[in-house]
Design a protein around this motif. Structure first.
Motif, PDB file in Angstrom:
ATOM      1  N   ASN A   1       2.938  -4.404   8.832  1.00  0.00           N
ATOM      2  CA  ASN A   1       4.139  -4.593   8.130  1.00  0.00           C
ATOM      3  C   ASN A   1       4.458  -5.626   6.862  1.00  0.00           C
ATOM      4  O   ASN A   1       5.431  -5.924   6.447  1.00  0.00           O
ATOM      5  CB  ASN A   1       5.325  -4.967   9.170  1.00  0.00           C
ATOM      6  CG  ASN A   1       5.499  -4.221  10.187  1.00  0.00           C
ATOM      7  OD1 ASN A   1       5.452  -2.926  10.135  1.00  0.00           O
ATOM      8  ND2 ASN A   1       5.744  -4.501  11.284  1.00  0.00           N
ATOM      9  N   HIS A   2       3.062  -6.070   6.670  1.00  0.00           N
ATOM     10  CA  HIS A   2       3.107  -7.068   5.603  1.00  0.00           C
ATOM     11  C   HIS A   2       3.493  -6.434   4.259  1.00  0.00           C
ATOM     12  O   HIS A   2       3.135  -5.356   3.725  1.00  0.00           O
ATOM     13  CB  HIS A   2       1.712  -7.814   5.426  1.00  0.00           C
ATOM     14  CG  HIS A   2       1.387  -8.731   4.373  1.00  0.00           C
ATOM     15  ND1 HIS A   2       2.100  -9.913   4.281  1.00  0.00           N
ATOM     16  CD2 HIS A   2       0.912  -8.723   3.012  1.00  0.00           C
ATOM     17  CE1 HIS A   2       1.673 -10.782   3.247  1.00  0.00           C
ATOM     18  NE2 HIS A   2       1.081  -9.715   2.466  1.00  0.00           N
TER      19      HIS A   2
ATOM     20  N   ASP B   1       1.713  -4.061  -9.396  1.00  0.00           N
ATOM     21  CA  ASP B   1       1.574  -4.197 -10.790  1.00  0.00           C
ATOM     22  C   ASP B   1       3.049  -4.139 -11.449  1.00  0.00           C
ATOM     23  O   ASP B   1       3.389  -4.694 -12.322  1.00  0.00           O
ATOM     24  CB  ASP B   1       0.585  -3.628 -11.455  1.00  0.00           C
ATOM     25  CG  ASP B   1      -0.753  -4.359 -10.856  1.00  0.00           C
ATOM     26  OD1 ASP B   1      -0.979  -5.463 -10.485  1.00  0.00           O
ATOM     27  OD2 ASP B   1      -1.714  -3.889 -11.273  1.00  0.00           O
ATOM     28  N   ASP B   2       3.465  -2.859 -10.934  1.00  0.00           N
ATOM     29  CA  ASP B   2       4.554  -2.356 -11.607  1.00  0.00           C
ATOM     30  C   ASP B   2       6.155  -3.069 -11.066  1.00  0.00           C
ATOM     31  O   ASP B   2       7.099  -2.599 -11.382  1.00  0.00           O
ATOM     32  CB  ASP B   2       4.829  -0.760 -11.649  1.00  0.00           C
ATOM     33  CG  ASP B   2       4.536  -0.311 -10.001  1.00  0.00           C
ATOM     34  OD1 ASP B   2       4.436  -1.093  -9.125  1.00  0.00           O
ATOM     35  OD2 ASP B   2       4.745   0.905 -10.003  1.00  0.00           O
ATOM     36  N   GLY B   3       5.722  -3.899  -9.984  1.00  0.00           N
ATOM     37  CA  GLY B   3       6.939  -4.492  -9.335  1.00  0.00           C
ATOM     38  C   GLY B   3       7.475  -3.957  -8.010  1.00  0.00           C
ATOM     39  O   GLY B   3       8.377  -4.617  -7.242  1.00  0.00           O
ATOM     40  N   THR B   4       6.897  -2.744  -7.730  1.00  0.00           N
ATOM     41  CA  THR B   4       7.478  -2.042  -6.665  1.00  0.00           C
ATOM     42  C   THR B   4       6.783  -2.831  -5.267  1.00  0.00           C
ATOM     43  O   THR B   4       5.522  -3.367  -5.451  1.00  0.00           O
ATOM     44  CB  THR B   4       6.857  -0.761  -6.494  1.00  0.00           C
ATOM     45  OG1 THR B   4       5.430  -0.553  -6.783  1.00  0.00           O
ATOM     46  CG2 THR B   4       7.468   0.271  -7.827  1.00  0.00           C
ATOM     47  N   THR B   5       7.642  -2.639  -4.304  1.00  0.00           N
ATOM     48  CA  THR B   5       6.978  -3.329  -2.945  1.00  0.00           C
ATOM     49  C   THR B   5       6.689  -2.130  -1.870  1.00  0.00           C
ATOM     50  O   THR B   5       7.457  -1.248  -1.617  1.00  0.00           O
ATOM     51  CB  THR B   5       8.346  -4.332  -2.320  1.00  0.00           C
ATOM     52  OG1 THR B   5       8.566  -4.927  -3.408  1.00  0.00           O
ATOM     53  CG2 THR B   5       8.022  -4.872  -1.029  1.00  0.00           C
TER      54      THR B   5
ATOM     55  N   ILE C   1       1.743  -2.635   4.002  1.00  0.00           N
ATOM     56  CA  ILE C   1       0.559  -2.105   4.095  1.00  0.00           C
ATOM     57  C   ILE C   1       0.466  -0.846   4.870  1.00  0.00           C
ATOM     58  O   ILE C   1      -0.142   0.019   4.715  1.00  0.00           O
ATOM     59  CB  ILE C   1      -0.364  -3.144   5.235  1.00  0.00           C
ATOM     60  CG1 ILE C   1      -0.709  -4.371   4.329  1.00  0.00           C
ATOM     61  CG2 ILE C   1      -1.864  -2.722   5.475  1.00  0.00           C
ATOM     62  CD1 ILE C   1      -1.453  -4.350   3.142  1.00  0.00           C
ATOM     63  N   ARG C   2       1.317  -0.660   5.923  1.00  0.00           N
ATOM     64  CA  ARG C   2       1.408   0.756   6.659  1.00  0.00           C
ATOM     65  C   ARG C   2       1.605   1.671   5.872  1.00  0.00           C
ATOM     66  O   ARG C   2       1.178   2.828   5.696  1.00  0.00           O
ATOM     67  CB  ARG C   2       2.687   0.560   7.765  1.00  0.00           C
ATOM     68  CG  ARG C   2       2.840   1.847   8.644  1.00  0.00           C
ATOM     69  CD  ARG C   2       3.961   1.745   9.514  1.00  0.00           C
ATOM     70  NE  ARG C   2       4.191   0.619  10.142  1.00  0.00           N
ATOM     71  CZ  ARG C   2       3.689   0.334  11.508  1.00  0.00           C
ATOM     72  NH1 ARG C   2       3.119   1.450  11.993  1.00  0.00           N
ATOM     73  NH2 ARG C   2       3.410  -1.037  12.194  1.00  0.00           N
ATOM     74  N   ALA C   3       2.725   1.601   4.735  1.00  0.00           N
ATOM     75  CA  ALA C   3       2.798   2.789   3.943  1.00  0.00           C
ATOM     76  C   ALA C   3       1.903   2.852   3.003  1.00  0.00           C
ATOM     77  O   ALA C   3       1.664   4.267   2.758  1.00  0.00           O
ATOM     78  CB  ALA C   3       4.123   2.387   3.098  1.00  0.00           C
ATOM     79  N   LEU C   4       1.112   2.008   2.381  1.00  0.00           N
ATOM     80  CA  LEU C   4      -0.134   2.094   1.561  1.00  0.00           C
ATOM     81  C   LEU C   4      -1.213   2.879   2.359  1.00  0.00           C
ATOM     82  O   LEU C   4      -1.674   3.879   1.745  1.00  0.00           O
ATOM     83  CB  LEU C   4      -0.731   1.000   1.263  1.00  0.00           C
ATOM     84  CG  LEU C   4       0.286   0.027   0.292  1.00  0.00           C
ATOM     85  CD1 LEU C   4      -0.438  -1.408  -0.086  1.00  0.00           C
ATOM     86  CD2 LEU C   4       0.345   1.001  -0.998  1.00  0.00           C
ATOM     87  N   ILE C   5      -1.483   2.662   3.602  1.00  0.00           N
ATOM     88  CA  ILE C   5      -2.331   3.379   4.274  1.00  0.00           C
ATOM     89  C   ILE C   5      -1.876   4.858   4.461  1.00  0.00           C
ATOM     90  O   ILE C   5      -2.605   5.728   4.456  1.00  0.00           O
ATOM     91  CB  ILE C   5      -2.509   2.753   5.692  1.00  0.00           C
ATOM     92  CG1 ILE C   5      -3.379   1.285   5.665  1.00  0.00           C
ATOM     93  CG2 ILE C   5      -3.347   3.566   6.739  1.00  0.00           C
ATOM     94  CD1 ILE C   5      -3.334   0.547   7.065  1.00  0.00           C
TER      95      ILE C   5
END
Length: 296
Positions: A5-6, A11-15, A18-22
């Motif tokens: 959940n971290h 670089d473009d400011g979007t948040t 880790i779960r979403a990136l995976i």
């Protein structure tokens, strides 16, 4: 959970988490896998229905019936050492091929390898072991103790106690064969580390701890034992059909993982050949020895 959940700021400011990136990288299935793994590690998996306890007993009885006093099972156990030779050179195994297994070797092994303790709890096959409570309360018998205990107490005990002793005795031979195999790997690892660290005191605590770490590494890659981290997602399922479908599938699953690692991993040609050769050798040896028992 905190890691998954971290939040990470791009670089473009979007948040993103880790779960979403995976999930973006490997798909929804990867998120589902991690979620289920966290649940299983936490021991929070719930049974699918009330009948699961009954089906678990049936599957357990089926497994026991397939392996109790089976010469084929006993003969095949040591062939697992061939897979270990893919990660520790065969020359170290050749130094103690006919050692006598016993309490001293296994006590040393379980002292310096947590994996060996898990194996001790799981006995020779996943799903047939004891609970953590039973192990901590010392309610288990080592294979070499089971036979002596049965001889001494079978005439005085009855009912469930006698049945338990009989099961302990009938599973003693596969258990001893398995412990001989792990003991052989332990001695090979000690020989390997002694050759790599000639200036160390080979009886010191530091050396034995080093051997324990190396042993765990070899075991994790090549041997079967009962752990959440070594079971596939399907094998951790509480669904009765999944349990039936994956009975005795630990060895094939491990072999498939080793072959996948050999082909997809970042290994040299020699290492890749050693891994594939280890898997093939263990399969051929197991098949040959099982055929001897079945022919007899």
């Amino acid at each position: 959970k905190r890691l998954m959940n971290h939040k990470v700021i791009g670089d473009d400011g979007t948040t993103n988490t880790i779960r979403a990136l995976i999930g973006q990288k490997y798909g929804q299935a990867s998120q589902d896998y991690m979620t289920q793994l966290l649940k299983d590690l936490n021991g929070s998996t719930q049974s699918d229905n009330r009948a699961s306890g009954f089906t678990d007993k049936l599957i357990g009885a089926f497994k026991r019936g397939a392996v109790l006093a089976s010469a084929s099972v006993v003969l095949q156990q040591p062939t697992a050492a061939a897979r270990a030779m893919a990660y520790s050179p065969p020359k170290y195994f050749a130094q103690n091929p006919f050692y006598r297994p016993g309490k001293g070797t296994w006590d040393e092994l379980t002292k310096y390898s947590g994996t060996a303790v898990i194996k001790d709890m799981g006995k020779f096959d996943v799903g047939l072991g004891m609970t953590a409570r039973q192990y901590i309360a010392d309610e288990h018998l080592a294979p070499w103790e089971a036979y002596r205990r049965l001889k001494a107490e079978s005439k005085t005990e009855a009912g469930k106690a006698a049945y338990k002793r009989a099961v302990d005795w009938l599973t003693a031979a596969p258990g001893m064969a398995d412990q001989w195999t792990w003991g052989l790997i332990w001695k090979a690892v000690k020989a390997e580390q002694a050759a790599m660290n000639p200036r160390m005191d080979h009886n010191s605590e530091e050396f034995l701890q080093l051997c324990g770490e190396r042993f765990d590494d070899v075991i994790d890659h090549t041997q079967v034992y009962d752990s959440v981290l070594t079971r596939s997602n399907l094998m951790r399922s509480t669904n009765a059909l999944h349990k039936m479908a994956t009975s005795f599938m630990s060895e094939p699953t491990l072999s498939i993982n080793m072959l996948y690692d050999a082909l997809a991993g970042n290994h040299s040609k020699g290492k890749r050949a050693a891994i594939i050769g280890g898997v093939i050798a263990s399969q051929v040896l197991a098949g040959a020895l099982a055929a001897l028992a079945q022919a007899w």
